[in-house]
Scaffold this motif. Structure first.
Motif, PDB file in Angstrom:
ATOM      1  N   GLY A 401      -8.183  55.989  60.645  1.00  0.00           N
ATOM      2  CA  GLY A 401      -9.420  54.922  60.379  1.00  0.00           C
ATOM      3  C   GLY A 401      -9.759  55.082  59.247  1.00  0.00           C
ATOM      4  N   LEU A 402     -10.858  54.266  58.742  1.00  0.00           N
ATOM      5  CA  LEU A 402     -11.283  54.299  57.436  1.00  0.00           C
ATOM      6  C   LEU A 402     -12.727  53.780  57.522  1.00  0.00           C
ATOM      7  CD1 LEU A 402     -10.490  54.859  54.489  1.00  0.00           C
ATOM      8  CD2 LEU A 402     -10.352  52.582  54.280  1.00  0.00           C
ATOM      9  N   GLY A 403     -13.858  54.816  57.152  1.00  0.00           N
ATOM     10  CA  GLY A 403     -15.266  54.290  57.391  1.00  0.00           C
ATOM     11  C   GLY A 403     -15.445  53.993  58.850  1.00  0.00           C
ATOM     12  N   TYR A 404     -15.981  52.994  59.100  1.00  0.00           N
ATOM     13  CA  TYR A 404     -16.376  52.319  60.437  1.00  0.00           C
ATOM     14  C   TYR A 404     -15.172  51.688  61.219  1.00  0.00           C
ATOM     15  CZ  TYR A 404     -19.494  49.992  63.836  1.00  0.00           C
ATOM     16  OH  TYR A 404     -20.054  49.496  65.067  1.00  0.00           O
ATOM     17  N   VAL A 405     -14.077  51.605  60.585  1.00  0.00           N
ATOM     18  CA  VAL A 405     -12.880  50.965  61.157  1.00  0.00           C
ATOM     19  C   VAL A 405     -12.389  52.374  61.835  1.00  0.00           C
ATOM     20  CG1 VAL A 405     -10.769  50.120  60.897  1.00  0.00           C
ATOM     21  CG2 VAL A 405     -12.579  49.611  59.242  1.00  0.00           C
ATOM     22  N   LYS A 406     -11.908  52.102  63.085  1.00  0.00           N
ATOM     23  CA  LYS A 406     -11.341  53.246  64.256  1.00  0.00           C
ATOM     24  C   LYS A 406      -9.921  53.307  64.012  1.00  0.00           C
ATOM     25  CE  LYS A 406     -15.779  54.487  65.418  1.00  0.00           C
ATOM     26  NZ  LYS A 406     -16.443  53.541  64.341  1.00  0.00           N
ATOM     27  N   VAL A 410      -7.519  51.183  68.540  1.00  0.00           N
ATOM     28  CA  VAL A 410      -9.023  50.018  68.425  1.00  0.00           C
ATOM     29  C   VAL A 410      -8.491  49.092  67.589  1.00  0.00           C
ATOM     30  CG1 VAL A 410     -11.304  50.088  67.889  1.00  0.00           C
ATOM     31  CG2 VAL A 410     -10.341  52.203  68.884  1.00  0.00           C
ATOM     32  N   PRO A 411      -8.609  47.862  67.789  1.00  0.00           N
ATOM     33  CA  PRO A 411      -8.365  46.782  66.710  1.00  0.00           C
ATOM     34  C   PRO A 411      -9.253  46.848  65.495  1.00  0.00           C
ATOM     35  CG  PRO A 411      -8.749  45.963  69.146  1.00  0.00           C
ATOM     36  CD  PRO A 411      -9.243  47.337  69.078  1.00  0.00           C
ATOM     37  N   TYR A 412      -8.869  46.265  64.459  1.00  0.00           N
ATOM     38  CA  TYR A 412      -9.512  46.587  63.209  1.00  0.00           C
ATOM     39  C   TYR A 412      -9.557  44.894  62.716  1.00  0.00           C
ATOM     40  CZ  TYR A 412      -4.805  45.898  60.876  1.00  0.00           C
ATOM     41  OH  TYR A 412      -3.638  45.228  60.483  1.00  0.00           O
ATOM     42  N   ARG A 413      -8.923  44.003  63.022  1.00  0.00           N
ATOM     43  CA  ARG A 413      -9.164  42.667  62.308  1.00  0.00           C
ATOM     44  C   ARG A 413     -10.500  42.345  62.035  1.00  0.00           C
ATOM     45  NH1 ARG A 413      -4.346  42.234  60.039  1.00  0.00           N
ATOM     46  NH2 ARG A 413      -5.326  40.598  58.636  1.00  0.00           N
ATOM     47  N   SER A 414     -11.338  42.494  63.035  1.00  0.00           N
ATOM     48  CA  SER A 414     -12.686  41.889  63.143  1.00  0.00           C
ATOM     49  C   SER A 414     -13.286  42.360  61.866  1.00  0.00           C
ATOM     50  CB  SER A 414     -13.504  42.107  64.426  1.00  0.00           C
ATOM     51  OG  SER A 414     -13.421  43.722  64.317  1.00  0.00           O
ATOM     52  N   HIS A 415     -12.943  43.686  61.403  1.00  0.00           N
ATOM     53  CA  HIS A 415     -13.783  44.236  60.119  1.00  0.00           C
ATOM     54  C   HIS A 415     -13.101  43.481  58.907  1.00  0.00           C
ATOM     55  CE1 HIS A 415     -15.498  47.254  62.355  1.00  0.00           C
ATOM     56  NE2 HIS A 415     -14.196  47.668  63.117  1.00  0.00           N
ATOM     57  N   ILE A 416     -12.150  42.994  58.858  1.00  0.00           N
ATOM     58  CA  ILE A 416     -11.520  42.033  57.839  1.00  0.00           C
ATOM     59  C   ILE A 416     -12.252  40.857  57.809  1.00  0.00           C
ATOM     60  CG2 ILE A 416      -9.600  40.986  56.654  1.00  0.00           C
ATOM     61  CD1 ILE A 416      -7.630  42.912  57.878  1.00  0.00           C
ATOM     62  N   ARG A 417     -12.374  40.219  58.851  1.00  0.00           N
ATOM     63  CA  ARG A 417     -13.160  38.839  59.032  1.00  0.00           C
ATOM     64  C   ARG A 417     -14.681  39.036  58.559  1.00  0.00           C
ATOM     65  NH1 ARG A 417      -9.871  38.577  63.657  1.00  0.00           N
ATOM     66  NH2 ARG A 417     -11.508  39.444  65.050  1.00  0.00           N
ATOM     67  N   SER A 418     -15.158  40.105  58.997  1.00  0.00           N
ATOM     68  CA  SER A 418     -16.769  40.473  58.626  1.00  0.00           C
ATOM     69  C   SER A 418     -16.764  40.668  57.234  1.00  0.00           C
ATOM     70  CB  SER A 418     -17.124  41.565  59.520  1.00  0.00           C
ATOM     71  OG  SER A 418     -16.715  42.863  59.147  1.00  0.00           O
ATOM     72  N   GLY A 419     -15.949  41.088  56.434  1.00  0.00           N
ATOM     73  CA  GLY A 419     -15.807  41.402  55.031  1.00  0.00           C
ATOM     74  C   GLY A 419     -16.223  42.940  54.770  1.00  0.00           C
ATOM     75  N   TYR A 420     -16.332  43.594  55.989  1.00  0.00           N
ATOM     76  CA  TYR A 420     -16.307  45.107  55.705  1.00  0.00           C
ATOM     77  C   TYR A 420     -15.055  45.690  54.960  1.00  0.00           C
ATOM     78  CZ  TYR A 420     -16.909  49.941  56.849  1.00  0.00           C
ATOM     79  OH  TYR A 420     -16.893  51.336  56.866  1.00  0.00           O
ATOM     80  N   LEU A 421     -13.944  45.192  55.675  1.00  0.00           N
ATOM     81  CA  LEU A 421     -12.863  45.646  55.270  1.00  0.00           C
ATOM     82  C   LEU A 421     -11.804  44.915  54.472  1.00  0.00           C
ATOM     83  CD1 LEU A 421     -10.577  48.120  55.750  1.00  0.00           C
ATOM     84  CD2 LEU A 421      -9.667  46.929  57.573  1.00  0.00           C
ATOM     85  N   TYR A 422     -11.376  45.363  53.167  1.00  0.00           N
ATOM     86  CA  TYR A 422     -10.776  44.358  52.317  1.00  0.00           C
ATOM     87  C   TYR A 422      -9.168  44.729  52.795  1.00  0.00           C
ATOM     88  CZ  TYR A 422     -15.199  43.886  49.944  1.00  0.00           C
ATOM     89  OH  TYR A 422     -16.422  43.797  49.329  1.00  0.00           O
ATOM     90  N   GLU A 423      -8.396  43.814  52.748  1.00  0.00           N
ATOM     91  CA  GLU A 423      -6.919  43.770  52.759  1.00  0.00           C
ATOM     92  C   GLU A 423      -6.152  43.029  51.716  1.00  0.00           C
ATOM     93  OE1 GLU A 423      -3.997  43.491  56.897  1.00  0.00           O
ATOM     94  OE2 GLU A 423      -5.216  41.637  56.031  1.00  0.00           O
ATOM     95  N   GLY A 424      -5.091  43.717  51.508  1.00  0.00           N
ATOM     96  CA  GLY A 424      -4.120  43.026  50.288  1.00  0.00           C
ATOM     97  C   GLY A 424      -2.828  43.308  50.603  1.00  0.00           C
ATOM     98  N   ALA A 425      -1.870  42.520  50.503  1.00  0.00           N
ATOM     99  CA  ALA A 425      -0.420  42.904  50.790  1.00  0.00           C
ATOM    100  C   ALA A 425      -0.036  43.605  49.697  1.00  0.00           C
ATOM    101  CB  ALA A 425       0.114  41.466  51.000  1.00  0.00           C
ATOM    102  N   THR A 426      -0.645  43.502  48.777  1.00  0.00           N
ATOM    103  CA  THR A 426      -0.107  44.416  47.541  1.00  0.00           C
ATOM    104  C   THR A 426      -1.257  45.044  46.929  1.00  0.00           C
ATOM    105  OG1 THR A 426      -0.364  42.830  45.783  1.00  0.00           O
ATOM    106  CG2 THR A 426       1.694  42.798  46.864  1.00  0.00           C
ATOM    107  N   LEU A 427      -1.022  46.106  45.962  1.00  0.00           N
ATOM    108  CA  LEU A 427      -2.387  46.709  45.403  1.00  0.00           C
ATOM    109  C   LEU A 427      -2.813  45.808  44.497  1.00  0.00           C
ATOM    110  CD1 LEU A 427      -0.845  50.353  44.610  1.00  0.00           C
ATOM    111  CD2 LEU A 427      -2.724  49.776  46.248  1.00  0.00           C
TER     112      LEU A 427
END
Length: 566
Positions: A401-406, A410-427
């Protein structure tokens, strides 16, 4: 105006206040606790609940080799020029006695954190474990109807509202998809949690700070000590001779004139939610609002203002006015932002922290207080926003997990949609989303990975101390805190500065008596918890250095009011 007479009036219902109340009641004093919020427990009820008390009884029973001299040496090293010898010596003398008193006379029982190391274990007098204790888990049903007034834990550090202990229990949660034993353990706890929610509307297996408050409150009720909630103190009453003899308290039935024959204890939780004092004392919050605290909204510095109104003074000379912790802000369903304090993920292998420069700036597994000091210093040097980002790859995210992301499952993609978790295919893509220097972030990660594959971190030495390793992954070799960040997609969580309680508080003496401008005790006025200036000199030596002194000086205040020497 109604009148009420007691021996001791306690203002605030966290660990400092309730320990004062319980200790005074057991000395046959008539005690009243008043709390301005509708629930009791203060910040303590939201906390991890650890108490740093050297030479404690659970440690002695476990064979921990500690001494007051060694602890004093460590505190002197940590506090530096702000070392208060008389108050530190009082704490080291009374702390073990307080633990023994609570264990023998009250509902408060303790468990030892044997591997819970001091935060600077390699410093003179530092220890690899044995000084931090925590309240034993508690069955909330023992509070009966009063459970409704117990402040719930901080939602962001629960799992769907279920409290999770530290140590072995936390490891079971991390290993739930990899170990049948852990899966069975977690499933059993979750079924009990669901049963409690169906029957009581809240968990009855109380852990951490919630257990500490519940056990102290149960001890109060057992001694017929009332806790008035929705009862803020308007002003202290001081006689012509200078003695504090009570207070005016507002209640739903109107103001009450309370006479306290032996004294008033201020334990209202410090000022983490007071933007005016934050503006004056938090360098990273020039307007008073650039700060996110997990403390309850009622911790607005009432105790400090009540003391100042009658001539007490606040020690604002400490190098840090609060215990800093990096926090992230997960959006809640109602649109507000939660506050997640990052205690554990900093130490996990495969997690690094960078500023917007794309550079690392600290050993991420060092204490949260040290982490934030390094973050503020680096961001000021870079003349950017005071923030940082945790970076991890997909494997690490799903494992820990990372922070509030479990972690998985536990699913995590809702945290990307909320803007809490940032995702990038590359750095580079991730850097663009968090506003970081993409080329520098790629260089930082490449340099880190070169050594991390062998468990090394020559730049910041992550995993080099017993404290670092105690929160890492013991199954990850050779370094429980270091692994490369190498396979996308990559993720980031934004960090800002928060606190675990304020250090700047009322000046007081070794008997917990509040001091006036001339440095003399104000008769009848005491302070405990975060309303008293910290004895740690603005530093953070170990897990529980807020609650350990809070419980101890609550005990000391009651001892002094009763006229006893021990």
């Amino acid at each position: 105006m109604k009148n009420h007479v007691c021996d001791v009036l306690v203002v605030g219902s966290g660990a400092g206040g309730l320990s004062s109340a319980v200790s005074a009641a057991h000395r046959n004093l008539d005690v009243l606790v008043v709390e301005k919020e509708p629930v009791f427990g203060g910040t303590t009820a939201r906390s991890g609940g650890w108490m740093w008390i050297p030479c404690n009884a659970p440690g002695k029973r476990a064979g921990v080799d500690d001494s007051p001299e060694k602890a004093r040496q460590y505190l002197q090293h940590e506090a530096g020029e702000h070392f208060d010898a008389r108050r530190v010596d009082a704490f080291l003398e009374a702390g073990p006695k307080a633990v023994e008193f609570f264990e023998e006379k009250t509902s408060l029982q303790f468990d030892l954190g044997p591997t819970f190391a001091d935060y600077h274990p390699d410093a003179p007098g530092g220890m690899d474990g044995g000084r931090s204790i925590v309240a034993r888990p508690f069955d909330g049903r023992e509070l009966k109807g009063e459970i409704k007034r117990l402040r719930p834990p901080l939602a962001e550090i629960t799992f769907l509202g279920m409290m999770i202990g530290s140590g072995k229990e936390l490891l079971h949660f991390f290993n739930v998809t990899r170990s049948p034993i852990s899966a069975f353990y977690v499933a059993k706890l979750f079924l009990k949690f669901l049963r409690d929610m169906a029957s009581h509307g809240r968990p009855m297996r109380l852990m951490n700070g919630n257990a500490l408050v519940a056990r102290l409150a149960k001890s109060c009720f057992d001694k017929n000590v009332p806790i008035w909630t929705r009862a803020p103190v308007r002003e202290l009453i001081r006689e012509a001779d200078g003695r504090v003899t009570g207070a005016i308290v507002d209640t739903a039935e109107g103001p009450v004139n309370i006479t306290a024959r032996r004294g008033v204890v201020l334990a209202a939780g410090g000022f983490p939610q007071d933007p005016v004092r934050r503006k004056a004392l938090f360098p990273h919050a020039p307007n008073g609002y650039e700060h996110a605290s997990p403390a309850p909204p009622g911790n607005t510095g009432d105790g400090l203002r009540l003391g100042e109104a009658i001539g007490a003074t606040v020690d604002d000379t400490l190098p840090n006015s609060a215990a800093w912790v990096p926090v992230s802000r997960p959006p809640r369903p109602d649109g507000t932002l939660g506050t997640f304090p990052h205690f554990v993920d900093r130490s996990k292998p495969g997690v690094i922290a960078v500023t917007r420069s794309g550079k690392r700036f600290v050993n991420e597994a060092n204490s949260y207080h040290d982490f934030c000091q390094a973050m503020v210093k680096t961001c000021n040097e870079e003349q950017g926003e005071i923030c940082a980002f945790f970076i991890a790859d997909h494997k690490t995210l799903r494992k820990y997990g990372l922070g509030y992301v479990k972690p998985s499952p536990v699913p995590y993609r809702s945290h990307i949609r909320s803007g809490y978790l940032y995702e990038g295919a590359t750095l580079a893509e991730l850097a663009g989303k968090i506003g970081a220097d993409s080329a520098q972030l790629e260089r930082t990660v490449a340099n880190f990975n070169e050594h991390a594959r062998n468990g090394d971190d020559p730049e910041f030495h992550k995993g080099s101390t017993s404290y670092n390793r105690s929160l890492g992954d013991p199954d990850h070799k050779p370094n429980p805190c270091v692994a490369p960040v190498e396979r996308g997609p990559f993720y980031a969580v934004k960090l800002v500065v928060g606190d675990l309680g304020t250090f700047a508080g009322l000046r007081s003496d070794e008997n917990a008596r509040v001091l006036d401008e001339a440095g003399k005790p104000i008769p009848g006025l005491y302070a405990a918890g975060n309303d008293a200036a910290s004895i740690m000199g603005g530093n953070y030596p170990g897990g529980g250095i807020t609650l350990g002194p809070a419980v101890t000086f609550g005990y000391i205040a009651a001892r002094h009011m009763s006229g006893a020497n021990s």
